[in-house]
Scaffold this active site. Structure first.
Site, PDB file in Angstrom:
ATOM      1  N   GLU A 175       0.822  -1.215   0.000  1.00  0.00           N
ATOM      2  CA  GLU A 175       0.000   0.000   0.000  1.00  0.00           C
ATOM      3  C   GLU A 175       0.857   1.266   0.000  1.00  0.00           C
ATOM      4  O   GLU A 175       2.035   1.247   0.344  1.00  0.00           O
ATOM      5  CB  GLU A 175      -0.920   0.026   1.209  1.00  0.00           C
ATOM      6  CG  GLU A 175      -0.341  -0.545   2.504  1.00  0.00           C
ATOM      7  CD  GLU A 175       0.931   0.069   2.997  1.00  0.00           C
ATOM      8  OE1 GLU A 175       1.023   1.317   3.005  1.00  0.00           O
ATOM      9  OE2 GLU A 175       1.845  -0.666   3.391  1.00  0.00           O
ATOM     10  N   GLU A 318       4.502  -0.677   1.923  1.00  0.00           N
ATOM     11  CA  GLU A 318       4.592  -0.891   0.469  1.00  0.00           C
ATOM     12  C   GLU A 318       4.539  -2.370   0.081  1.00  0.00           C
ATOM     13  O   GLU A 318       4.423  -2.703  -1.084  1.00  0.00           O
ATOM     14  CB  GLU A 318       5.880  -0.297  -0.123  1.00  0.00           C
ATOM     15  CG  GLU A 318       6.056   1.186   0.077  1.00  0.00           C
ATOM     16  CD  GLU A 318       7.356   1.714  -0.514  1.00  0.00           C
ATOM     17  OE1 GLU A 318       8.101   0.927  -1.155  1.00  0.00           O
ATOM     18  OE2 GLU A 318       7.645   2.911  -0.333  1.00  0.00           O
TER      19      GLU A 318
END
Length: 352
Positions: A175, A318
């Site tokens: 994300e 991430e």
């Protein structure tokens, strides 16, 4: 692969315990003392149960990153301004982020999806599937409508299926979104009933004063919304994030198709908590890549009954921890598929 599945009707297959037993028995015949490869043996058995085959294999990692903004940033809970979300997506699209580096190392199939970043559409390779321009500020109103939540979950599901159609057989979900540790704290607190004081961390590097304010924001929001701990859609609608909803949808797609999921840090694990609410049994298809430095992460993964594969003091997000952990998981796959047995190697077994 299943397509067009109705929301609220996710069917998660049970783990294949028989395949796990056969895998474990075979591992015990390999040229090593029983149990001497520790967690690698456990990982191989877990994946055998997930895949339903005694000799599990993983050929291709898929990394699916969802990006979105959060209205809760209006409350001053982040060390970085909201526009950093967009800047980081651009950097990721150009291949310059940590997840790009680790993804290339693992030869992964990479997909970057905008589900709610403020501003105009991104250029290719970002996939533009924007639900809305960021969530609303859940400090004083619901983060999303019920329809927006369902669209986000469905988007995540569909994007995962597209990766599986390319041969991906292991999924890491990441994300990008300034403010998402606050959202994740609210989501995990809503699911587990834990005190936000135990969950809220320093995120991107806020001050001690901001940290206390962040805890207060989460507590007040939960008191205001009175979320239903058993209803994942209710939690996402009231205090969730667009990228969290999409991540949960991707996890549901993986579990529905017996594909292992590698969880990353706090945000990923928060999404996992919701995914289990949306599709019971989804948690059985999850491996935890690493232990994040965020305090809420340990509480969240303990709630899910998981143990981290690695602990490298990471807290970036991430999907980076999941990508790095894939190398360890691949070692487990090589162990079971390439090691000789005592019989095939002509090596004497343990004395009776």
């Amino acid at each position: 692969m299943k397509e067009g599945i109705e929301l609220d009707a996710y069917i998660i297959p049970a783990l294949d315990q028989h395949a796990g037993e056969k895998c474990e028995n075979y591992i015990d015949t390999l040229t090593k003392p029983v149990g001497s490869l520790g967690k690698l043996e456990e990982i191989a058995i877990q994946i055998a149960e997930m895949q339903g085959q005694a000799m599990p294999r993983l050929e291709k990692l898929g990394i699916l990153v969802f990006a979105a903004d959060h209205g809760i940033t209006e409350e001053g809970i982040s060390a970085f301004p909201q526009e950093v979300t967009r800047q980081m997506v651009t950097n990721m699209a150009q291949g310059g982020a940590a997840i790009n580096v680790f993804g290339r190392q693992q030869q992964a199939e990479f997909s970057l999806v905008d589900v709610g970043v403020m501003g105009e559409k991104f250029e290719v390779p970002v996939k533009n599937r924007k639900i809305r321009q960021g969530t609303r500020n859940f400090a004083n109103e619901e983060a999303m409508t019920a329809e927006e939540v369902k669209r986000a979950v469905k988007t995540g599901y569909e994007e995962a299926i597209l990766l599986f159609d390319k041969g991906v057989d292991c999924l890491a979900v990441g994300e990008v979104g300034i403010g998402n540790t606050t959202t994740s704290s609210a989501v995990v607190a809503a699911v587990t009933g834990l005190d936000p004081t135990e969950l809220v961390g320093y995120g991107t590097g806020i001050s001690s004063e901001q940290h206390l304010h962040k805890i207060k924001v989460v507590k007040n929001a939960l008191a205001f919304h009175q979320t239903d701990s058993k209803d994942g859609y209710d939690i996402l609608r009231k205090v969730g994030g667009l990228e969290l909803a999409a991540m949960a949808g991707a996890m549901l797609a993986a579990a529905s198709n017996r594909i292992p999921i590698i969880l990353d840090g706090f945000i990923s694990t928060a999404a996992a908590c919701v995914a289990e609410r949306l599709g019971k049994g989804t948690v059985n298809y999850m491996l935890l890549g690493h232990q994040s430095m965020e305090p809420g992460h340990q509480r969240a993964y303990e709630y899910l009954g998981k143990e981290p594969i690695m602990s490298l003091n990471m807290r970036l997000g991430e999907g980076t921890g999941a990508a790095v952990a894939f190398a360890v998981i691949q070692s487990a796959m090589r162990m079971i598929n390439e090691m000789a047995t005592f019989e095939s190697a002509g090596v004497s077994g343990k004395n009776e």
